[in-house]
Every structure is written in C-alpha cells, then in structure tokens.
Scaffold this motif. Sequence first.
Motif, PDB file in Angstrom:
ATOM      1  N   ILE A  40     -12.053  -6.394  12.864  1.00  0.00           N
ATOM      2  CA  ILE A  40     -10.931  -5.689  12.236  1.00  0.00           C
ATOM      3  C   ILE A  40     -10.297  -6.572  11.168  1.00  0.00           C
ATOM      4  O   ILE A  40     -10.054  -7.757  11.398  1.00  0.00           O
ATOM      5  N   ASN A  41     -10.025  -5.998  10.022  1.00  0.00           N
ATOM      6  CA  ASN A  41      -9.434  -6.756   8.913  1.00  0.00           C
ATOM      7  C   ASN A  41      -7.920  -6.588   8.872  1.00  0.00           C
ATOM      8  O   ASN A  41      -7.405  -5.466   8.907  1.00  0.00           O
ATOM      9  N   ASP A  42      -7.206  -7.722   8.786  1.00  0.00           N
ATOM     10  CA  ASP A  42      -5.773  -7.712   8.516  1.00  0.00           C
ATOM     11  C   ASP A  42      -5.563  -7.594   7.013  1.00  0.00           C
ATOM     12  O   ASP A  42      -6.275  -8.229   6.229  1.00  0.00           O
ATOM     13  N   TYR A  43      -4.582  -6.799   6.603  1.00  0.00           N
ATOM     14  CA  TYR A  43      -4.248  -6.621   5.188  1.00  0.00           C
ATOM     15  C   TYR A  43      -2.895  -7.280   4.900  1.00  0.00           C
ATOM     16  O   TYR A  43      -1.847  -6.766   5.294  1.00  0.00           O
ATOM     17  N   PRO A  44      -2.895  -8.422   4.208  1.00  0.00           N
ATOM     18  CA  PRO A  44      -1.622  -9.060   3.837  1.00  0.00           C
ATOM     19  C   PRO A  44      -1.143  -8.629   2.452  1.00  0.00           C
ATOM     20  O   PRO A  44      -1.940  -8.261   1.583  1.00  0.00           O
ATOM     21  N   ILE A  45       0.165  -8.690   2.271  1.00  0.00           N
ATOM     22  CA  ILE A  45       0.762  -8.330   0.989  1.00  0.00           C
ATOM     23  C   ILE A  45       1.816  -9.374   0.641  1.00  0.00           C
ATOM     24  O   ILE A  45       2.464  -9.939   1.527  1.00  0.00           O
ATOM     25  N   VAL A  46       1.994  -9.641  -0.663  1.00  0.00           N
ATOM     26  CA  VAL A  46       2.966 -10.646  -1.087  1.00  0.00           C
ATOM     27  C   VAL A  46       3.435 -10.351  -2.513  1.00  0.00           C
ATOM     28  O   VAL A  46       2.696  -9.752  -3.308  1.00  0.00           O
ATOM     29  N   VAL A  47       4.672 -10.745  -2.784  1.00  0.00           N
ATOM     30  CA  VAL A  47       5.175 -10.752  -4.161  1.00  0.00           C
ATOM     31  C   VAL A  47       4.636 -12.018  -4.823  1.00  0.00           C
ATOM     32  O   VAL A  47       4.588 -13.082  -4.207  1.00  0.00           O
ATOM     33  N   LEU A  48       4.215 -11.914  -6.062  1.00  0.00           N
ATOM     34  CA  LEU A  48       3.614 -13.053  -6.748  1.00  0.00           C
ATOM     35  C   LEU A  48       4.670 -13.927  -7.420  1.00  0.00           C
ATOM     36  O   LEU A  48       5.724 -13.441  -7.862  1.00  0.00           O
ATOM     37  N   LYS A  49       4.397 -15.209  -7.479  1.00  0.00           N
ATOM     38  CA  LYS A  49       5.356 -16.199  -7.971  1.00  0.00           C
ATOM     39  C   LYS A  49       5.798 -15.906  -9.402  1.00  0.00           C
ATOM     40  O   LYS A  49       6.975 -16.027  -9.735  1.00  0.00           O
ATOM     41  N   ASN A  50       4.860 -15.506 -10.258  1.00  0.00           N
ATOM     42  CA  ASN A  50       5.180 -15.249 -11.657  1.00  0.00           C
ATOM     43  C   ASN A  50       5.341 -13.752 -11.951  1.00  0.00           C
ATOM     44  O   ASN A  50       5.074 -13.305 -13.073  1.00  0.00           O
ATOM     45  N   ALA A  51       5.775 -13.014 -10.955  1.00  0.00           N
ATOM     46  CA  ALA A  51       5.955 -11.565 -11.125  1.00  0.00           C
ATOM     47  C   ALA A  51       6.914 -11.276 -12.275  1.00  0.00           C
ATOM     48  O   ALA A  51       8.049 -11.769 -12.278  1.00  0.00           O
ATOM     49  N   PRO A  52       6.492 -10.479 -13.261  1.00  0.00           N
ATOM     50  CA  PRO A  52       7.382 -10.140 -14.369  1.00  0.00           C
ATOM     51  C   PRO A  52       8.612  -9.342 -13.933  1.00  0.00           C
ATOM     52  O   PRO A  52       9.654  -9.399 -14.563  1.00  0.00           O
ATOM     53  N   ASN A  53       8.478  -8.572 -12.837  1.00  0.00           N
ATOM     54  CA  ASN A  53       9.590  -7.749 -12.344  1.00  0.00           C
ATOM     55  C   ASN A  53       9.754  -8.019 -10.848  1.00  0.00           C
ATOM     56  O   ASN A  53       9.408  -7.195 -10.015  1.00  0.00           O
ATOM     57  N   LYS A  54      10.276  -9.181 -10.536  1.00  0.00           N
ATOM     58  CA  LYS A  54      10.335  -9.630  -9.139  1.00  0.00           C
ATOM     59  C   LYS A  54      11.238  -8.746  -8.276  1.00  0.00           C
ATOM     60  O   LYS A  54      10.945  -8.488  -7.110  1.00  0.00           O
ATOM     61  N   THR A  55      12.343  -8.275  -8.854  1.00  0.00           N
ATOM     62  CA  THR A  55      13.259  -7.426  -8.087  1.00  0.00           C
ATOM     63  C   THR A  55      12.567  -6.141  -7.649  1.00  0.00           C
ATOM     64  O   THR A  55      12.633  -5.740  -6.483  1.00  0.00           O
ATOM     65  N   ALA A  56      11.882  -5.485  -8.570  1.00  0.00           N
ATOM     66  CA  ALA A  56      11.171  -4.254  -8.244  1.00  0.00           C
ATOM     67  C   ALA A  56       9.980  -4.536  -7.336  1.00  0.00           C
ATOM     68  O   ALA A  56       9.633  -3.726  -6.468  1.00  0.00           O
ATOM     69  N   ALA A  57       9.349  -5.692  -7.527  1.00  0.00           N
ATOM     70  CA  ALA A  57       8.220  -6.073  -6.678  1.00  0.00           C
ATOM     71  C   ALA A  57       8.653  -6.200  -5.227  1.00  0.00           C
ATOM     72  O   ALA A  57       7.976  -5.713  -4.311  1.00  0.00           O
ATOM     73  N   GLN A  58       9.776  -6.838  -5.010  1.00  0.00           N
ATOM     74  CA  GLN A  58      10.290  -6.993  -3.645  1.00  0.00           C
ATOM     75  C   GLN A  58      10.656  -5.645  -3.044  1.00  0.00           C
ATOM     76  O   GLN A  58      10.434  -5.399  -1.852  1.00  0.00           O
ATOM     77  N   ALA A  59      11.182  -4.751  -3.873  1.00  0.00           N
ATOM     78  CA  ALA A  59      11.530  -3.416  -3.391  1.00  0.00           C
ATOM     79  C   ALA A  59      10.278  -2.622  -3.030  1.00  0.00           C
ATOM     80  O   ALA A  59      10.260  -1.895  -2.023  1.00  0.00           O
ATOM     81  N   PHE A  60       9.228  -2.757  -3.842  1.00  0.00           N
ATOM     82  CA  PHE A  60       7.979  -2.054  -3.534  1.00  0.00           C
ATOM     83  C   PHE A  60       7.384  -2.578  -2.233  1.00  0.00           C
ATOM     84  O   PHE A  60       6.943  -1.794  -1.380  1.00  0.00           O
ATOM     85  N   LEU A  61       7.360  -3.896  -2.063  1.00  0.00           N
ATOM     86  CA  LEU A  61       6.822  -4.473  -0.831  1.00  0.00           C
ATOM     87  C   LEU A  61       7.605  -3.966   0.375  1.00  0.00           C
ATOM     88  O   LEU A  61       7.015  -3.617   1.410  1.00  0.00           O
ATOM     89  N   ALA A  62       8.919  -3.905   0.253  1.00  0.00           N
ATOM     90  CA  ALA A  62       9.750  -3.407   1.352  1.00  0.00           C
ATOM     91  C   ALA A  62       9.434  -1.943   1.661  1.00  0.00           C
ATOM     92  O   ALA A  62       9.414  -1.531   2.830  1.00  0.00           O
ATOM     93  N   TYR A  63       9.163  -1.163   0.608  1.00  0.00           N
ATOM     94  CA  TYR A  63       8.844   0.257   0.823  1.00  0.00           C
ATOM     95  C   TYR A  63       7.509   0.396   1.556  1.00  0.00           C
ATOM     96  O   TYR A  63       7.369   1.227   2.453  1.00  0.00           O
TER      97      TYR A  63
END
Length: 245
Positions: free
Chosen positions: A204-227
């Motif tokens: 079984i494969n685990d699927y990890p997700i992360v916001v990237l360090k150089n994300a151009p839109n970090k605020t929206a990235a964090q919101a998408f990850l939370a969603y």
Amino acid sequence: MLLAGCANETPSAPATSAAGVTGNVTVFAASSLTEAFKKIGTEFAAANPGAKVTFNFAGSSALATQINQGAPADVFASAAPANMKTVTDAGNAEGTPAVFVKNQLVIAVPKGNPKGIKGLSDLTKPGLKVALCAEQVPCGAAAKKALDAAKVTLTPVTLEQDVKQALSKVSLGEVDAALVYRTDAKVPTANVDGIEFPESAGAINDYPIVVLKNAPNKTAAQAFLAYVQSDKGLAVLTTAGFQKP
C-alpha cells in the motif's frame, strides 16, 4: 517540458480577502490523483472566489525532479514517500509532509475480464501482454513489492512512466492487463475491471503532501493543503477509492 500540465500564467502573490484566499495555486500532483484533485480544485475555488488552482499531473518521480530543478509550484502531492523525500532532502519543502491518503494496487483488465485473470500468477500465462509502471514510479515500486511477495516474475511488454499511461494500455486494448491503483480502475472512462489480489495489502502506498519552500502563493498553498485534509477533501478522495491515512 517542466510545466506541460500547467497554464501559461504567472502565479499571483500571496493574498487574502474577506471571501478567503486569492490568486493562483499551482499544484504538482501524482497522476493517480487527477480526477479527485480536479474535483477538489473546483470545490476549493468555489469556496475561495478569488483563487484559481492550476494542476500539473505526472509521475511523482518526474514531478520531484521538476521541483528540484526550480519549476515554480506551490504544493507537491506525491504517490509515495520516496519521491517526496527527494524534494525534502533538497530543502525544497516547507515543513514536514503529511500523509493524507493511501492507495492500493489492482489488476486492470478489459471489461468482462476476457482472459479470466484471477491473480498475479495468471499474468504469467503464455501470450498474455502485461503493462507495468517503471520501478522509479510509485506504482512500479509497489508492483515490484507485490510481485516479489507472490514470487511471480513477469516480463512486461511495456514499462510506463506513470499509472495513467499503464492504464491506457488496457483501455486501448494494447495489453491484456496492467497493475494500477484501485482508484484508477474505478474511473468510469477507463472502461476496465479491477481484479483485487491479496499481495496488494502488503504494498500500500502512502501519499504525502507539502507546501513548497519557494511557493509563489504560500498563503493559498497552505489553504489548499488544509482543504485536501479537511472532511470535504477526504470525502472526495475516499469516494474516488483512496483509503484514509
């Protein structure tokens, strides 16, 4: 080459509004997440009218390489921890990746299972054409683990760079079977049946997700990850066949 799956636009700077986050969120995601993430992207944009989600779907190993070569992206969702580790080891992740779903292999066969395939050992029948993912791709690594556990040796007619390519070989009638994720076999347009086999439980494969360090839109990235990790996001993913983390 790097952004073949993305729109040709410059991501917006991080911003928020009374209605929620705004700007473009560029998500690099494993190809097996295509259908579920497109739905989540639509829901996220509806909840945040000033936001737009742009996806780049491909094999996790290829996406990790693109990120480490500087491709602009806000979020990375991998189909295996090993490919995520490539990104975190390079210092390109913001924080610790979180596993948000799991996925399991099935044997994809044409509708009606004309070859009568019941398990991995049947894939060695003379004349049977089988497609696998390449070993550096998560679905290929999982397939190798399952085949080793079953003590089955296969000589595939093709090795594909992501699971959608392996699935398409079955859908197009070019092969008799392929090892793909359960979620891919469930997609109605694939026009295949998914044959369960016991050895998949050990791969079984685990699927990890992360916001990237150089994300151009970090605020929206964090919101998408939370969603994605919210009850609404998880409902979409489990309906698609993914397992809870």
